[in-house]
Write a protein that holds these residues in place. Structure first.
Motif, PDB file in Angstrom:
ATOM      1  N   GLU A   1       0.839  -1.194   0.000  1.00 29.36           N
ATOM      2  CA  GLU A   1       0.000   0.000   0.000  1.00 29.36           C
ATOM      3  C   GLU A   1       0.876   1.246   0.000  1.00 29.36           C
ATOM      4  OE1 GLU A   1      -2.242  -0.331   3.554  1.00 29.36           O
ATOM      5  OE2 GLU A   1      -3.419  -2.063   2.883  1.00 29.36           O
ATOM      6  N   VAL A   2       0.479   2.244  -0.757  1.00 32.63           N
ATOM      7  CA  VAL A   2       1.219   3.495  -0.822  1.00 32.63           C
ATOM      8  C   VAL A   2       0.516   4.524   0.062  1.00 32.63           C
ATOM      9  CG1 VAL A   2       2.063   5.342  -2.294  1.00 32.63           C
ATOM     10  CG2 VAL A   2       2.082   2.986  -3.124  1.00 32.63           C
ATOM     11  N   GLU A   3       1.137   4.872   1.175  1.00 34.17           N
ATOM     12  CA  GLU A   3       0.583   5.827   2.136  1.00 34.17           C
ATOM     13  C   GLU A   3       1.586   6.950   2.343  1.00 34.17           C
ATOM     14  OE1 GLU A   3      -1.269   8.072   3.902  1.00 34.17           O
ATOM     15  OE2 GLU A   3      -2.536   6.278   4.138  1.00 34.17           O
ATOM     16  N   ALA A   4       1.248   8.141   1.864  1.00 30.76           N
ATOM     17  CA  ALA A   4       2.179   9.270   1.922  1.00 30.76           C
ATOM     18  C   ALA A   4       2.097  10.056   3.219  1.00 30.76           C
ATOM     19  CB  ALA A   4       1.930  10.208   0.738  1.00 30.76           C
ATOM     20  N   ASP A   5       1.044   9.868   3.995  1.00 32.58           N
ATOM     21  CA  ASP A   5       0.834  10.651   5.216  1.00 32.58           C
ATOM     22  C   ASP A   5       1.653  10.068   6.360  1.00 32.58           C
ATOM     23  OD1 ASP A   5      -0.094  11.969   7.467  1.00 32.58           O
ATOM     24  OD2 ASP A   5      -2.189  11.939   6.837  1.00 32.58           O
ATOM     25  N   LEU A   6       2.642  10.814   6.798  1.00 37.35           N
ATOM     26  CA  LEU A   6       3.496  10.354   7.888  1.00 37.35           C
ATOM     27  C   LEU A   6       2.686  10.061   9.146  1.00 37.35           C
ATOM     28  CD1 LEU A   6       6.264   9.914   9.286  1.00 37.35           C
ATOM     29  CD2 LEU A   6       6.312  12.382   9.711  1.00 37.35           C
ATOM     30  N   THR A   7       1.709  10.903   9.440  1.00 42.51           N
ATOM     31  CA  THR A   7       0.955  10.730  10.675  1.00 42.51           C
ATOM     32  C   THR A   7       0.104   9.460  10.670  1.00 42.51           C
ATOM     33  OG1 THR A   7      -0.944  12.058   9.914  1.00 42.51           O
ATOM     34  CG2 THR A   7       0.870  13.230  10.985  1.00 42.51           C
ATOM     35  N   ALA A   8      -0.114   8.879   9.502  1.00 48.40           N
ATOM     36  CA  ALA A   8      -0.905   7.647   9.401  1.00 48.40           C
ATOM     37  C   ALA A   8      -0.068   6.397   9.657  1.00 48.40           C
ATOM     38  CB  ALA A   8      -1.566   7.560   8.028  1.00 48.40           C
ATOM     39  N   VAL A   9       1.260   6.526   9.557  1.00 48.00           N
ATOM     40  CA  VAL A   9       2.111   5.325   9.687  1.00 48.00           C
ATOM     41  C   VAL A   9       3.169   5.434  10.779  1.00 48.00           C
ATOM     42  CG1 VAL A   9       1.788   4.629   7.281  1.00 48.00           C
ATOM     43  CG2 VAL A   9       3.686   6.165   7.878  1.00 48.00           C
ATOM     44  N   MET A  10       3.375   6.603  11.350  1.00 50.36           N
ATOM     45  CA  MET A  10       4.504   6.763  12.275  1.00 50.36           C
ATOM     46  C   MET A  10       4.350   5.916  13.537  1.00 50.36           C
ATOM     47  SD  MET A  10       3.822  10.714  13.422  1.00 50.36           S
ATOM     48  CE  MET A  10       2.439  11.177  14.491  1.00 50.36           C
ATOM     49  N   ASP A  11       3.143   5.777  14.062  1.00 52.34           N
ATOM     50  CA  ASP A  11       2.951   4.943  15.252  1.00 52.34           C
ATOM     51  C   ASP A  11       3.213   3.475  14.928  1.00 52.34           C
ATOM     52  OD1 ASP A  11       2.274   7.007  17.003  1.00 52.34           O
ATOM     53  OD2 ASP A  11       0.172   6.966  16.404  1.00 52.34           O
TER      54      ASP A  11
END
Length: 259
Positions: A177-187
């Motif tokens: 999956e391509v997720e560009a939002d840092l806040t969606a993956v940092m945790d």
């Protein structure tokens, strides 16, 4: 969702630019990228409008094929707009090579405008994802790390770009999956403390880290590269693009439809 990322004034400016550019070329997709899409916009962030357009096939077959990218950078009514658009043929070639910039345009969550063909293209793009994208994301993150070093390790924006790029690459390699939002993956990848950097950056584009914060992150940033490299070895993606035939069929059908 995308509307909430921009103010009403920014939306009006973006629409003005896109209406003008749409008169010059047929957009397959217009994607909002940059800090707005990465989860850390500030009031003075520019609008990054990254597009993919379709050139009529007859123009591709002429003596002077029109393949040059279109670019526009200007300040309109106090809003800096960075517009660029690349032709679909070049974009799909880049996708096969693992170009994350193009992948994020086609698969990004913040499409401001798109044509009907995009929905049929997206599953075909997902079908050709490969571990080649590791090289792109690592190379881009390294370049951003050098830029952060040039600021004396003080720029919140440059550090966030390093983290955003490495974690987007890590996530893509491990999940497809391509997720560009840092806040969606940092945790998910053990960087929840980056929330303080996001808050810092949201104050302004040129926000500088405190000396203590800068020093702490200089010791942490290497971990993001280690995760990215480890993700390549454990990736769910194949070494090379797989379903290229389906992608080529889609492109040929598009060329026939846009003569």
């Amino acid at each position: 969702m995308t509307d909430a990322l921009m103010t009403e004034h920014q939306t009006r400016v973006a629409d003005r630019v896109l209406d003008e550019e749409a008169a010059r070329r047929h957009h397959l997709v217009v994607t909002l990228t940059g800090a707005h899409a990465y989860g850390f916009p500030s009031p003075d962030s520019d609008l990054d409008l990254k597009c993919v357009h379709i050139t009529p096939t007859s123009q591709l077959l002429g003596l002077e094929p029109r393949l040059a990218p279109a670019e526009r950078l200007e300040v309109l009514d106090g809003v800096e707009v960075d517009y660029s658009s690349n032709e679909i043929g070049a974009v799909l070639t880049g996708v096969l090579q693992g170009n994350g910039n193009y992948l994020e345009r086609l698969l990004g969550a913040h499409a401001l405008r798109h044509s009907a063909e995009l929905e049929s293209l997206r599953p075909r793009v997902l079908g050709v994802l490969s571990r080649r994208l590791h090289r792109h994301y690592r190379g881009f993150a390294q370049s951003q790390l050098r830029e952060w070093e040039k600021t004396g390790f003080r720029s919140a924006k440059k550090l966030l770009y390093v983290l955003r790029t490495t974690l987007t690459g890590t996530h893509a390699l491990l999940t497809g999956e391509v997720e560009a939002d840092l806040t969606a993956v940092m945790d998910r990848y053990g960087f929840g403390e980056a929330g303080e950097l996001v808050a810092w950056k949201r104050r302004g584009e040129r926000s500088e880290l405190s000396e203590a914060l800068s020093e702490r992150w200089r010791g942490q940033v290497g971990r993001a590269f280690e995760q990215l490299d480890a993700a390549r070895e454990r990736s769910v993606l194949p070494e090379e693009p797989g379903e290229t035939a389906a992608l080529e069929v889609w492109l040929l059908e598009l060329r026939r439809a846009h003569w």
